[in-house]
Design a protein around this motif. Structure first.
Motif, short mmCIF file in Angstrom:
data_model
loop_
_atom_site.label_atom_id
_atom_site.label_comp_id
_atom_site.label_asym_id
_atom_site.label_seq_id
_atom_site.Cartn_x
_atom_site.Cartn_y
_atom_site.Cartn_z
N SER A 90 0.76 -1.22 0.06
CA SER A 90 0.02 0.02 0.16
C SER A 90 0.92 1.30 -0.03
CB SER A 90 -0.88 -0.12 1.16
OG SER A 90 0.06 0.07 2.61
N ARG A 91 2.08 1.27 0.01
CA ARG A 91 2.94 2.43 -0.04
C ARG A 91 2.82 2.97 -1.35
NH1 ARG A 91 8.91 -0.13 2.06
NH2 ARG A 91 8.20 -0.33 4.29
N PRO A 92 2.90 4.47 -1.26
CA PRO A 92 2.69 5.23 -2.52
C PRO A 92 4.10 5.20 -3.58
CG PRO A 92 3.26 6.70 -0.55
CD PRO A 92 3.10 5.14 -0.22
N GLN A 93 3.64 5.66 -4.55
CA GLN A 93 4.72 5.49 -5.60
C GLN A 93 5.19 7.01 -6.02
OE1 GLN A 93 6.16 2.45 -6.82
NE2 GLN A 93 4.53 1.69 -5.21
N LYS A 94 6.39 7.02 -6.32
CA LYS A 94 6.82 8.32 -6.99
C LYS A 94 6.03 8.87 -8.10
CE LYS A 94 11.79 8.39 -5.57
NZ LYS A 94 13.03 8.53 -5.93
N GLY A 95 5.75 10.22 -8.07
CA GLY A 95 4.73 10.70 -9.28
C GLY A 95 3.38 10.83 -8.75
N GLN A 96 3.04 9.94 -7.83
CA GLN A 96 1.63 10.04 -7.21
C GLN A 96 1.43 11.21 -6.47
OE1 GLN A 96 0.97 6.13 -5.34
NE2 GLN A 96 -0.55 5.89 -6.88
N ASP A 97 0.16 11.74 -6.30
CA ASP A 97 -0.22 12.78 -5.24
C ASP A 97 -0.73 12.22 -4.07
OD1 ASP A 97 0.26 14.66 -7.23
OD2 ASP A 97 -2.01 15.14 -7.70
N VAL A 98 0.10 12.51 -2.89
CA VAL A 98 -0.14 11.92 -1.59
C VAL A 98 -0.79 12.92 -0.67
CG1 VAL A 98 1.45 10.14 -1.99
CG2 VAL A 98 1.96 12.26 -0.80
N THR A 99 -1.76 12.63 0.15
CA THR A 99 -2.16 13.60 1.32
C THR A 99 -1.70 13.03 2.69
OG1 THR A 99 -3.98 14.00 -0.11
CG2 THR A 99 -4.23 14.62 2.14
N ILE A 100 -1.43 13.85 3.32
CA ILE A 100 -0.85 13.37 4.98
C ILE A 100 -1.31 14.16 5.89
CG2 ILE A 100 1.20 12.45 3.78
CD1 ILE A 100 2.88 14.91 4.95
N ARG A 101 -1.45 13.81 7.02
CA ARG A 101 -1.54 14.78 8.21
C ARG A 101 -0.32 14.76 8.92
NH1 ARG A 101 -1.36 13.86 13.39
NH2 ARG A 101 -1.23 11.44 13.04
N LEU A 102 0.11 16.21 9.00
CA LEU A 102 1.23 16.68 9.48
C LEU A 102 1.38 17.53 10.94
CD1 LEU A 102 4.60 17.04 8.93
CD2 LEU A 102 3.85 19.19 7.67
N LYS A 103 2.34 17.03 11.65
CA LYS A 103 2.53 17.89 12.73
C LYS A 103 3.84 17.97 12.97
CE LYS A 103 1.76 18.55 17.80
NZ LYS A 103 1.43 17.67 18.93
N ALA A 104 4.53 19.23 12.98
CA ALA A 104 6.04 19.46 13.04
C ALA A 104 6.22 20.32 14.36
CB ALA A 104 6.27 20.08 11.79
N THR A 105 7.44 19.90 14.82
CA THR A 105 7.74 20.49 16.21
C THR A 105 9.26 20.73 16.25
OG1 THR A 105 7.95 18.39 17.19
CG2 THR A 105 5.68 19.55 17.40
N LEU A 106 9.79 21.57 16.81
CA LEU A 106 11.00 21.89 17.34
C LEU A 106 11.60 20.89 18.58
CD1 LEU A 106 11.03 26.02 17.24
CD2 LEU A 106 11.95 24.50 15.28
N GLU A 107 12.86 21.01 18.72
CA GLU A 107 13.31 20.16 19.68
C GLU A 107 12.62 20.47 21.26
OE1 GLU A 107 17.93 18.57 18.78
OE2 GLU A 107 17.51 20.79 18.71
#
Length: 407
Positions: A108-125
């Protein structure tokens, strides 16, 4: 949809448009009235373009969060029933991934060239959240987002939630992202893969959709340029140009055609700037020429073409091109300075060549030498003797004719 120089300072990594105004923004403004030139922040040396139109619409890309980077042995999120060990994605310890919630399997892994949608949360240290997006969509493998995401999302299974710990190199680098991400900041990204689908068929895109997509790729190239990652910048500009130049089964309006041409010219100008940074002179010259085919009076392209030729020592060809640019923008001090520098270099070059020719010809500057030699020639013949000898010879010929006639 024409992009404007007033780009966002922040936004999702997939739409990140990176950049601050050049150091000499005031001077650049005078050349930034008719179109959105690149905002290329050139270093303060002979490549300084501060007075030329700054680079096409630049904005600042979004930041990715980072929870406390934990050593491979420890992990935040051992919540998954069967916690996985940290994966060293690149083998250099700078980018690590750990599964928090398993997905639906490797298939089920995506392939290069596909449009993917993710949920993202990014934090500093320190735990500060600098980015949250419940549905970030981007094209996998096109460098539309931070490298950390582009490299790791292709390893996620559908439905998987993972923790990604990345050094600054694969995020916002030495520049960071003002005001929330400091320079050289590591980030921790919590990512969940929500969907993956094939990218849209370029031939079926409307004019507006094609313009938006190409501009998004171009803006990403601007981000990489400002991060001094010129190879990735070139990659993004090339993708944008492929989109603009792709065939279409949809009719575009004249305005859309004009806007697509505008995007193409901007990409080519920025591409030339990146190629020049890498000393790819032949490629940069080709990019400049393509711009000038569409816009013979494009100041950026004229200036860079002159720079490319000058870098190759072709001062005689470079000077008229810079003069043409200066004629279009007589008050531009940057072009003035570059032109003056080239004129001096050309004069120095001619002096060196003249001196070299003199040495090759044995220093023919002494004009009196041949005369002295001529005066002292040992085989010089007095003119009186020469006259007498000529008269005798003529007499002999006449006598021979008379004798022959009698016979």
């Amino acid at each position: 949809m024409a992009s404007s120089g007033e780009e966002r300072r922040s936004g999702s990594p997939g739409r990140a448009s990176t950049g601050t105004e050049p150091a000499a923004a005031a001077d650049a403004a005078q050349l930034d009235t008719a179109e959105d030139f690149e905002v290329l922040e050139e270093e303060e040396d002979e490549d300084d373009l501060s007075e030329l139109p700054p680079l096409e619409d630049v904005g600042r890309p979004p930041a990715l969060p980072r929870e406390d980077a934990q050593p491979p042995e420890q992990g935040a999120g051992d919540a998954a029933g069967d916690p996985q060990e940290w994966l060293d994605v690149l083998g250099n310890g700078l980018l690590k991934k750990k599964t928090l919630v398993p997905g639906q399997g490797v298939d089920s892994r995506p392939q290069k060239g596909q449009d993917v949608t993710i949920r993202l949360k990014a934090t500093l240290e320190d735990g500060t959240v600098v980015e949250e997006d419940p549905a970030l969509t981007f094209t996998l493998g096109d460098c539309d987002v931070l490298q950390a995401l582009d490299l790791c999302v292709q390893l996620l299974e559908m439905g998987e939630t993972a923790l990604i710990v990345s050094e600054a190199k694969y995020c916002y680098g030495a520049q960071g992202r003002s005001p929330d991400i400091p320079p050289n900041a590591s980030l921790t990204l919590e990512v969940e893969l929500l969907a993956a689908r094939d990218a849209p068929d370029l031939e079926l895109l409307s004019g507006k959709e094609k313009i938006q997509l190409a501009n998004r790729k171009r803006e990403r190239g601007n981000f990489f340029y400002q991060q001094a990652d010129y190879v990735l910048a070139i990659n993004s500009y090339d993708i944008a140009l492929r989109i603009v130049g792709s065939s279409s089964k949809v009719d575009f309006s004249p305005d859309e055609e004009a806007e697509l041409l505008d995007v193409k010219v901007k990409c080519l100008n920025n591409l030339a700037a990146s190629q020049l940074k890498l000393d790819h002179f032949k490629a940069a010259l080709k990019s400049c020429n393509l711009v000038l085919e569409h816009q013979p009076g494009n100041i950026k392209a004229l200036f860079r073409k002159g720079k490319v030729l000058a870098q190759q020592g072709e001062y005689r060809e470079a000077i008229p091109i810079l003069k043409a640019a200066l004629k279009l923008e007589p008050s531009n001090k940057t072009i003035h300075a570059e032109l003056s520098k080239l004129v001096k270099k050309h004069a120095d070059q001619r002096n060196v060549e003249t001196e070299m020719y003199r040495k090759m010809l044995g220093n023919p500057s002494g004009a009196s030498t041949p005369r002295k030699c001529k005066d002292k020639l040992p085989w010089s013949i007095p003119w009186k003797w020469l006259f007498g000898a000529t008269a005798i010879a003529l007499g002999g010929v006449a006598l021979s004719v008379v004798i022959a006639a009698r016979n």
